[in-house]
Design an enzyme around this catalytic site. Sequence first.
Site, PDB file in Angstrom:
ATOM      1  N   HIS A  92      -4.669  -9.293  -0.795  1.00 19.52           N
ATOM      2  CA  HIS A  92      -5.018  -7.872  -0.679  1.00 19.52           C
ATOM      3  C   HIS A  92      -6.545  -7.768  -0.592  1.00 19.52           C
ATOM      4  O   HIS A  92      -7.226  -7.590  -1.595  1.00 19.52           O
ATOM      5  CB  HIS A  92      -4.489  -7.081  -1.887  1.00 19.52           C
ATOM      6  CG  HIS A  92      -4.616  -5.594  -1.752  1.00 19.52           C
ATOM      7  ND1 HIS A  92      -3.556  -4.795  -1.388  1.00 19.52           N
ATOM      8  CD2 HIS A  92      -5.661  -4.766  -1.915  1.00 19.52           C
ATOM      9  CE1 HIS A  92      -3.950  -3.537  -1.354  1.00 19.52           C
ATOM     10  NE2 HIS A  92      -5.239  -3.492  -1.674  1.00 19.52           N
ATOM     11  N   HIS A  99      -4.424  -0.499   6.238  1.00 13.71           N
ATOM     12  CA  HIS A  99      -3.368   0.508   6.367  1.00 13.71           C
ATOM     13  C   HIS A  99      -2.749   0.579   7.759  1.00 13.71           C
ATOM     14  O   HIS A  99      -1.688   1.168   7.927  1.00 13.71           O
ATOM     15  CB  HIS A  99      -3.915   1.881   5.976  1.00 13.71           C
ATOM     16  CG  HIS A  99      -4.018   2.068   4.490  1.00 13.71           C
ATOM     17  ND1 HIS A  99      -3.980   3.317   3.892  1.00 13.71           N
ATOM     18  CD2 HIS A  99      -4.134   1.178   3.480  1.00 13.71           C
ATOM     19  CE1 HIS A  99      -4.095   3.171   2.585  1.00 13.71           C
ATOM     20  NE2 HIS A  99      -4.189   1.876   2.312  1.00 13.71           N
ATOM     21  N   ASP A 125       0.828  -1.211   0.000  1.00 14.79           N
ATOM     22  CA  ASP A 125       0.000   0.000   0.000  1.00 14.79           C
ATOM     23  C   ASP A 125       0.863   1.262   0.000  1.00 14.79           C
ATOM     24  O   ASP A 125       0.762   2.114   0.876  1.00 14.79           O
ATOM     25  CB  ASP A 125      -0.942  -0.010   1.205  1.00 14.79           C
ATOM     26  CG  ASP A 125      -1.996  -1.098   1.092  1.00 14.79           C
ATOM     27  OD1 ASP A 125      -3.080  -0.812   0.569  1.00 14.79           O
ATOM     28  OD2 ASP A 125      -1.720  -2.240   1.518  1.00 14.79           O
ATOM     29  N   ASN A 184      -6.722  -3.061  -4.878  1.00 19.72           N
ATOM     30  CA  ASN A 184      -8.009  -2.558  -5.350  1.00 19.72           C
ATOM     31  C   ASN A 184      -7.880  -1.189  -5.995  1.00 19.72           C
ATOM     32  O   ASN A 184      -8.766  -0.768  -6.748  1.00 19.72           O
ATOM     33  CB  ASN A 184      -9.006  -2.494  -4.191  1.00 19.72           C
ATOM     34  CG  ASN A 184      -8.535  -1.580  -3.069  1.00 19.72           C
ATOM     35  OD1 ASN A 184      -7.425  -1.743  -2.552  1.00 19.72           O
ATOM     36  ND2 ASN A 184      -9.345  -0.630  -2.671  1.00 19.72           N
ATOM     37  N   HIS A 185      -6.788  -0.469  -5.749  1.00 15.26           N
ATOM     38  CA  HIS A 185      -6.589   0.841  -6.371  1.00 15.26           C
ATOM     39  C   HIS A 185      -5.961   0.722  -7.754  1.00 15.26           C
ATOM     40  O   HIS A 185      -6.249   1.532  -8.631  1.00 15.26           O
ATOM     41  CB  HIS A 185      -5.708   1.734  -5.479  1.00 15.26           C
ATOM     42  CG  HIS A 185      -6.464   2.387  -4.367  1.00 15.26           C
ATOM     43  ND1 HIS A 185      -6.863   3.698  -4.396  1.00 15.26           N
ATOM     44  CD2 HIS A 185      -6.908   1.899  -3.189  1.00 15.26           C
ATOM     45  CE1 HIS A 185      -7.507   3.999  -3.284  1.00 15.26           C
ATOM     46  NE2 HIS A 185      -7.542   2.918  -2.530  1.00 15.26           N
TER      47      HIS A 185
END
Length: 680
Positions: free
Chosen positions: A215, A245, A18, A126-127
């Site tokens: 993830h 996070h 991340d 996912n980003h």
Amino acid sequence: MAPPQEDENTLKILLATDIHLGYMEKDPIRGNDSLVSFEEILEIAKKKEVDFILLGGDLYHDNKPSRRTLHGSMALLRRYCMGDKPIQYEFLSDQSVNFSHCQFPLLNYEDQNYNVSMPVFSIHGNHDDPTGTGNLCSLDLLHSAGLVNYFGKTSSLEKIQLSPLLLQKGTTKLALYGLGSVRDERLHRMFVHKNIAMLRPKENKDDWFNVFVIHQNRSKHSATNYIPEQFLDDFLDLVFWGHEHECRIDPEWNGNQNFYVTQPGSSIATSLSEGESAMKHVGLLMIRGKDFKMTKIPLETVRQFYIEDIVLSETTLSPDDHDISKKVEAYCQQKVENLLQKAEAEHTGNSKQPDKPLIRIRVDYAGGFEPFSVYRFGQKFVDRVANPKDVVLFQRKRVNTAKKEEGGEGDAELLANIKPQSLDSARVEDMVRDYFNKVDGANQLQVLTEKGMGDAIKEYVDKEEREAISELVKYQIGKTQKYLKDRNAAEEIIDVEICRFKEERKQKKQEDEEVKEALKIAISKRESQNATGYQDDENNDSIMDSDESESSSVSSTGRGRGRGRGSRARGTSNQSSRGRGSRGGRGKKAAVVENNNSIMNSFSRASSQRAGTKAIKYDDSGSEPEIIESDDDTFNIPSSSRKRKNTSPAKPAAKTTSKKPVTFDSDSDEELFSSSKRRR
């Protein structure tokens, strides 16, 4: 005693996740934070001389990163990961299977055109997930550029089979599983229906140290919007969890599944929440045999972040004071000053760490207190904090007094702990709804619904699902036509029936289901196009020909490994010489797969460096495998049993003298997590 010394049997891996490159890149103060943190991670990896870097997804913050972010990240990867240092471990599994989704299905350090000294392996998050025509993402670009080894990508929505990356360094064997981000509800359903399978080496399977990179949501947001740890196979030794996070990098033991879980957390704060305020770390994972050790390394260049909660009703301030607003503002100002002093005292001293910290004061003003202007308040610290516009967040915890009087203290306490969240920006679905609410009757939607259209446009904007809008239109028109046909509506009352049908769908809350069905059709159509070729591309034939020829050349020719400075040998002979010295364990040619459509097909791997290397085959059995008296290493889907039986140790490689698992010194100053001594 000092920690045990490293040797040729120890795999050293740097864990990070991340990183969110490009987050707030347009902000004049915080725009460069993500690249600075990423460079520090690469510096740590190079300083520690790790064998490779393992990333857990969300390398980029946006699905379509800007040219500035792409250029900056690619420059850093080239600067720190390229070089002449030889690779000290062997890659044993079939590259054409592990990287079958890539146009160049091979490791970047195996490519004769590159000199890679520190490989990077990564799944997507996912980003930065694959979307649009071709189902590509930013990691596909980095893989094709030879900068990152992208694995864990799957296109199936019904069943997933994970083939591990098999690596060996001395006597240490690592089976690395990876699964890129999938929508949590869908993956949850696939686990429940037992449609997730992990392939394992059948012979001497207990000799492998098994790591799984995932993830997904780890914390429970709803009944199916997360992945419980008990869903994962119990043969795993360590689960590397991305997406969350909060830094919980110290391995946590799961007694039910008999594995450890490490959650490194993000390297940059992407929200002003409590979980982001913890110190950011990366992990140095050292594996020897079936034992491992995790050393957490703090990041010194991350922007400092402090958060504090204030409940005004618990202070000496009184809401009846005539100038209470000014007093509350002065009280909050003093809190900010205290945090600024704390930030100055705790600064790491690294020249690259920013001087302006992030500060968030959450003020509960319930009890009759009046809020003040947060924008005017932020102007007082515009040159001292990195987020002057949102230093203060006002919130009010509501308590249902009626229920409390009736004995509903539990509900009142639950409501009191609910924390409202502020929206950082307008959402596209809200903009669509607001637009149609303001237009006159002639421009109102009749057949289509505002919510459905807003959600479809959101998918198009955020995920580039180009068929989402058209499929939603077709789906809702089809349902309306069926409704009119069933009611046998006359032509003169069709408009009335359409409006009635639309209101019925709203009352029954069928819009969400319609959007899900339309998106499912759009995704299925896109994936079927990807499976047959790029149908929307004018250069369809040339693209497919190039892709097929590249895949064929990788899987069947055994390309030359000569890399001299003078003549760069590129023939198809099985050369293993390298002009710049030995690159350990990379002289083998890729294993040949006769049919890449299924990773369960049999394959073999020849070795030019070790005599008597056994062929590795896949077993197409989904049940408890039977023991095959053969010299072949066979893969099978793991049994659900949690007990492991000891098997005979694997035959040692030519350069290895012992196959006994290496254990760490019990007097080591650093904590040791042993998986070989656990009862299964």
